[in-house]
Design a protein around this motif. Structure first.
Motif, PDB file in Angstrom:
ATOM      1  N   SER A  20      -7.399 -28.208  28.440  1.00  0.00           N
ATOM      2  CA  SER A  20      -8.494 -29.136  28.694  1.00  0.00           C
ATOM      3  C   SER A  20      -8.173 -29.936  29.951  1.00  0.00           C
ATOM      4  O   SER A  20      -7.000 -30.169  30.264  1.00  0.00           O
ATOM      5  CB  SER A  20      -8.684 -30.103  27.526  1.00  0.00           C
ATOM      6  OG  SER A  20      -8.982 -29.435  26.332  1.00  0.00           O
ATOM      7  N   CYS A  21      -9.198 -30.373  30.646  1.00  0.00           N
ATOM      8  CA  CYS A  21      -9.016 -31.213  31.826  1.00  0.00           C
ATOM      9  C   CYS A  21     -10.198 -32.156  31.926  1.00  0.00           C
ATOM     10  O   CYS A  21     -11.340 -31.714  32.085  1.00  0.00           O
ATOM     11  CB  CYS A  21      -8.901 -30.366  33.083  1.00  0.00           C
ATOM     12  SG  CYS A  21      -8.754 -31.318  34.604  1.00  0.00           S
ATOM     13  N   ALA A  22      -9.907 -33.451  31.823  1.00  0.00           N
ATOM     14  CA  ALA A  22     -10.951 -34.459  31.852  1.00  0.00           C
ATOM     15  C   ALA A  22     -10.898 -35.230  33.160  1.00  0.00           C
ATOM     16  O   ALA A  22      -9.831 -35.707  33.560  1.00  0.00           O
ATOM     17  CB  ALA A  22     -10.785 -35.415  30.680  1.00  0.00           C
ATOM     18  N   SER A  24     -12.013 -38.555  35.302  1.00  0.00           N
ATOM     19  CA  SER A  24     -12.372 -39.940  35.033  1.00  0.00           C
ATOM     20  C   SER A  24     -12.367 -40.737  36.329  1.00  0.00           C
ATOM     21  O   SER A  24     -11.856 -40.293  37.348  1.00  0.00           O
ATOM     22  CB  SER A  24     -11.401 -40.557  34.027  1.00  0.00           C
ATOM     23  OG  SER A  24     -10.089 -40.559  34.544  1.00  0.00           O
ATOM     24  N   ARG A  70     -17.339 -25.871  30.133  1.00  0.00           N
ATOM     25  CA  ARG A  70     -17.314 -27.280  30.514  1.00  0.00           C
ATOM     26  C   ARG A  70     -18.296 -28.064  29.668  1.00  0.00           C
ATOM     27  O   ARG A  70     -19.294 -27.529  29.174  1.00  0.00           O
ATOM     28  CB  ARG A  70     -17.614 -27.454  32.003  1.00  0.00           C
ATOM     29  CG  ARG A  70     -18.987 -27.018  32.433  1.00  0.00           C
ATOM     30  CD  ARG A  70     -19.105 -26.977  33.962  1.00  0.00           C
ATOM     31  NE  ARG A  70     -19.280 -28.309  34.540  1.00  0.00           N
ATOM     32  CZ  ARG A  70     -19.311 -28.542  35.857  1.00  0.00           C
ATOM     33  NH1 ARG A  70     -19.142 -27.539  36.714  1.00  0.00           N
ATOM     34  NH2 ARG A  70     -19.489 -29.774  36.313  1.00  0.00           N
ATOM     35  N   LYS A  74     -18.924 -35.022  29.117  1.00  0.00           N
ATOM     36  CA  LYS A  74     -17.566 -35.560  29.031  1.00  0.00           C
ATOM     37  C   LYS A  74     -16.774 -35.343  30.326  1.00  0.00           C
ATOM     38  O   LYS A  74     -15.596 -35.679  30.385  1.00  0.00           O
ATOM     39  CB  LYS A  74     -16.818 -34.903  27.868  1.00  0.00           C
ATOM     40  CG  LYS A  74     -17.406 -35.213  26.502  1.00  0.00           C
ATOM     41  CD  LYS A  74     -16.590 -34.547  25.402  1.00  0.00           C
ATOM     42  CE  LYS A  74     -17.164 -34.888  24.031  1.00  0.00           C
ATOM     43  NZ  LYS A  74     -16.371 -34.228  22.936  1.00  0.00           N
ATOM     44  N   ASN A  75     -17.408 -34.752  31.340  1.00  0.00           N
ATOM     45  CA  ASN A  75     -16.713 -34.452  32.606  1.00  0.00           C
ATOM     46  C   ASN A  75     -15.427 -33.673  32.351  1.00  0.00           C
ATOM     47  O   ASN A  75     -14.381 -33.950  32.954  1.00  0.00           O
ATOM     48  CB  ASN A  75     -16.408 -35.737  33.381  1.00  0.00           C
ATOM     49  CG  ASN A  75     -17.656 -36.419  33.903  1.00  0.00           C
ATOM     50  OD1 ASN A  75     -18.683 -35.775  34.129  1.00  0.00           O
ATOM     51  ND2 ASN A  75     -17.591 -37.727  34.067  1.00  0.00           N
ATOM     52  N   THR A  76     -15.510 -32.710  31.470  1.00  0.00           N
ATOM     53  CA  THR A  76     -14.329 -31.977  31.025  1.00  0.00           C
ATOM     54  C   THR A  76     -14.536 -30.471  31.177  1.00  0.00           C
ATOM     55  O   THR A  76     -15.622 -29.960  30.886  1.00  0.00           O
ATOM     56  CB  THR A  76     -14.018 -32.308  29.560  1.00  0.00           C
ATOM     57  OG1 THR A  76     -13.754 -33.716  29.449  1.00  0.00           O
ATOM     58  CG2 THR A  76     -12.792 -31.541  29.078  1.00  0.00           C
ATOM     59  N   TYR A  78     -12.652 -26.662  30.208  1.00  0.00           N
ATOM     60  CA  TYR A  78     -11.732 -26.037  29.261  1.00  0.00           C
ATOM     61  C   TYR A  78     -11.371 -24.628  29.731  1.00  0.00           C
ATOM     62  O   TYR A  78     -12.125 -23.992  30.460  1.00  0.00           O
ATOM     63  CB  TYR A  78     -12.361 -25.947  27.863  1.00  0.00           C
ATOM     64  CG  TYR A  78     -12.880 -27.249  27.330  1.00  0.00           C
ATOM     65  CD1 TYR A  78     -14.222 -27.600  27.468  1.00  0.00           C
ATOM     66  CD2 TYR A  78     -12.025 -28.141  26.685  1.00  0.00           C
ATOM     67  CE1 TYR A  78     -14.699 -28.803  26.983  1.00  0.00           C
ATOM     68  CE2 TYR A  78     -12.502 -29.351  26.193  1.00  0.00           C
ATOM     69  CZ  TYR A  78     -13.835 -29.671  26.347  1.00  0.00           C
ATOM     70  OH  TYR A  78     -14.308 -30.873  25.860  1.00  0.00           O
ATOM     71  N   CYS A  94      -6.057 -27.833  37.030  1.00  0.00           N
ATOM     72  CA  CYS A  94      -7.514 -27.903  37.072  1.00  0.00           C
ATOM     73  C   CYS A  94      -7.944 -28.482  38.418  1.00  0.00           C
ATOM     74  O   CYS A  94      -7.196 -29.216  39.070  1.00  0.00           O
ATOM     75  CB  CYS A  94      -8.066 -28.730  35.923  1.00  0.00           C
ATOM     76  SG  CYS A  94      -7.461 -30.413  35.839  1.00  0.00           S
TER      77      CYS A  94
END
Length: 120
Positions: A20-22, A24, A70, A74-76, A78, A94
């Motif tokens: 996962s990569c969020a 922010s 994606r 959540k601006n994420t 996977y 990522c």
């Protein structure tokens, strides 16, 4: 802007992992997101990409085994990795092409990398 990657680890051949990569911070819009990897002694290579509309693209070496997705809310991004092989061992990074504000151009941002080791 920060990209925080997680989910790496040690897995046996044939196993699975989900990265996962969020993103922010100040984010106006995220365009494409991607996963890259770098094995020891090798150059960083593109693994998979996904547009903000959900169009995906994969390196030949991972087609049929890895799935990128994606969650725009959540601006994420996977990366579901199945049928892992020893040659998938690498640090996975990522990447997001995004605009921090409405008045800035798009730039590429990188996460810190997460180690994936496939070994028995």
């Amino acid at each position: 802007v920060q990209l925080q990657a997680s989910g790496g680890g040690l897995v046996q051949p044939g196993g699975s992992l989900r990265l996962s990569c969020a993103a922010s911070g100040s984010i106006f819009v995220i365009n494409a997101m991607a996963w890259y990897r770098q094995a020891p002694g090798k150059q960083r290579e593109l693994v998979a990409t996904i547009t903000n509309g959900g169009i995906t693209n994969y390196a030949d070496s991972v087609k049929g085994r890895f799935t990128i997705s994606r969650d725009n809310a959540k601006n994420t991004v996977y990366l579901q990795m199945n049928s892992l092989r020893p040659e998938d061992t690498a640090v996975y990074y990522c990447n997001a092409n995004l605009r921090p504000t409405a008045w800035t151009y798009s730039s590429a941002y990188w996460g810190q990398g997460t180690q994936v080791t496939v070994s028995s």
